[in-house]
Design a protein around this motif. Structure first.
Motif, short mmCIF file in Angstrom:
data_model
loop_
_atom_site.label_atom_id
_atom_site.label_comp_id
_atom_site.label_asym_id
_atom_site.label_seq_id
_atom_site.Cartn_x
_atom_site.Cartn_y
_atom_site.Cartn_z
N HIS A 61 93.89 -14.92 47.80
CA HIS A 61 94.04 -13.93 46.74
C HIS A 61 95.53 -13.68 46.54
O HIS A 61 96.23 -13.26 47.47
CB HIS A 61 93.30 -12.63 47.08
CG HIS A 61 91.83 -12.83 47.20
ND1 HIS A 61 91.03 -13.07 46.12
CD2 HIS A 61 91.03 -12.85 48.28
CE1 HIS A 61 89.79 -13.22 46.52
NE2 HIS A 61 89.77 -13.09 47.84
N ILE A 62 96.01 -13.94 45.35
CA ILE A 62 97.44 -13.87 45.04
C ILE A 62 97.68 -12.70 44.10
O ILE A 62 96.85 -12.38 43.25
CB ILE A 62 97.92 -15.17 44.37
CG1 ILE A 62 97.53 -16.38 45.22
CG2 ILE A 62 99.40 -15.15 44.08
CD1 ILE A 62 98.12 -16.40 46.59
N SER A 63 98.83 -12.06 44.25
CA SER A 63 99.20 -10.94 43.38
C SER A 63 100.59 -11.17 42.81
O SER A 63 101.48 -11.65 43.50
CB SER A 63 99.17 -9.64 44.19
OG SER A 63 99.51 -8.56 43.36
N LEU A 64 100.75 -10.84 41.54
CA LEU A 64 102.04 -10.89 40.86
C LEU A 64 102.42 -9.46 40.51
O LEU A 64 101.67 -8.77 39.82
CB LEU A 64 101.96 -11.75 39.61
CG LEU A 64 103.20 -11.81 38.72
CD1 LEU A 64 104.36 -12.44 39.48
CD2 LEU A 64 102.91 -12.59 37.46
N SER A 65 103.58 -9.01 40.99
CA SER A 65 103.99 -7.63 40.75
C SER A 65 104.54 -7.47 39.33
O SER A 65 104.99 -8.43 38.72
CB SER A 65 105.05 -7.21 41.77
OG SER A 65 106.26 -7.89 41.52
N PRO A 66 104.53 -6.24 38.80
CA PRO A 66 105.10 -5.99 37.48
C PRO A 66 106.60 -6.35 37.46
O PRO A 66 107.27 -6.30 38.49
CB PRO A 66 104.91 -4.49 37.27
CG PRO A 66 103.79 -4.12 38.19
CD PRO A 66 103.92 -5.04 39.36
N GLY A 67 107.10 -6.70 36.30
CA GLY A 67 108.51 -7.02 36.15
C GLY A 67 108.80 -7.65 34.82
O GLY A 67 107.95 -7.67 33.91
N MET A 68 110.00 -8.21 34.71
CA MET A 68 110.46 -8.79 33.44
C MET A 68 111.26 -10.05 33.70
O MET A 68 112.01 -10.15 34.66
CB MET A 68 111.32 -7.78 32.70
CG MET A 68 111.85 -8.28 31.40
SD MET A 68 112.88 -7.01 30.63
CE MET A 68 113.47 -7.94 29.23
N ALA A 69 111.09 -11.01 32.81
CA ALA A 69 111.86 -12.25 32.84
C ALA A 69 112.26 -12.62 31.42
O ALA A 69 111.71 -12.09 30.45
CB ALA A 69 111.05 -13.38 33.47
N ILE A 70 113.22 -13.51 31.32
CA ILE A 70 113.63 -14.07 30.02
C ILE A 70 113.48 -15.57 30.14
O ILE A 70 113.97 -16.18 31.09
CB ILE A 70 115.07 -13.67 29.68
CG1 ILE A 70 115.17 -12.16 29.50
CG2 ILE A 70 115.54 -14.39 28.42
CD1 ILE A 70 116.56 -11.63 29.29
N ASP A 71 112.77 -16.19 29.17
CA ASP A 71 112.58 -17.63 29.25
C ASP A 71 113.80 -18.37 28.69
O ASP A 71 114.77 -17.74 28.24
CB ASP A 71 111.26 -18.06 28.61
CG ASP A 71 111.22 -17.95 27.09
OD1 ASP A 71 112.28 -17.76 26.44
OD2 ASP A 71 110.12 -18.06 26.52
N ALA A 72 113.76 -19.69 28.72
CA ALA A 72 114.91 -20.51 28.38
C ALA A 72 115.31 -20.44 26.91
O ALA A 72 116.38 -20.91 26.54
CB ALA A 72 114.65 -21.97 28.77
#
Length: 191
Positions: A61-72
């Motif tokens: 069971h995998i979890s991704l935390s909230p956040g922000m990224a900018i793609d290329a």
């Protein structure tokens, strides 16, 4: 000598002007294009904050935390709440990435001028979101400890977050470099 090059175009408003959907679309495109240009040249691409990948014991069971990224290409990828998912049990290595997605929603009646369709429908909104992409990757070397190459998505560019390595019944998270400045250089991950 003067050399002029125009980079962006926006709608010029004036009293008495008849506006169409194309004018409003041009305004949205202008705002998006300048924001994406600024994102890439001020922040670079990659993870800005958050977006940690973690494994919940036991199992996969995998979890991704909230956040922000900018793609290329400068688009903002926002994860507002944690995302949880289960990894497949057959692969020994995979890469977790996020990518920007959008979808047209909320159909409503529309009168299409010149088509004779008086009760046609058009989607009235565009929703922006995120896709979590889990891609199996190959290994090299005698013990199979290094990925051959980080997986890449075709079409929409994504932001790689982590490589997951299966060790017995557990998954080990190997975090990837979080971001690149506007110079476009990226640190190689230590795998």
């Amino acid at each position: 000598m003067i050399i002029r090059r125009m980079n962006f175009s926006r709608t010029h408003y004036f009293s008495g002007r008849l506006l169409s959907a194309d004018d409003f679309l041009a305004e949205q495109n202008y705002l998006q294009d300048t924001q994406r240009f600024r994102n890439l040249h001020v922040h670079g691409y990659g993870v800005i904050s958050g977006l940690s990948v973690s494994v919940h014991t036991p199992g996969s069971h995998i979890s991704l935390s909230p956040g922000m990224a900018i793609d290329a290409i400068g688009r903002e990828i926002c994860v507002l709440t944690p995302i949880e998912f289960t990894l497949p049990s057959t692969k020994s290595r995979c890469q977790v990435s996020v990518r920007y997605v959008e979808a047209e929603t909320k159909p409503m009646p529309s009168t299409s001028v010149g088509t004779g369709l008086e009760e046609a429908t058009q989607n009235s909104q565009i929703e922006e979101g995120v896709e979590v992409v889990v891609t199996p990757i190959g290994t090299s070397g005698k013990r199979g400890r290094r990925p051959v190459a980080l997986a890449t998505e075709t079409g929409t560019p994504g932001v790689p977050l982590a490589v997951l390595h299966r060790k017995g019944s557990r998954w080990i998270v190997i975090a990837l470099p979080t971001r690149s400045r506007s110079t476009g250089t990226r640190k190689k991950p230590k795998l």
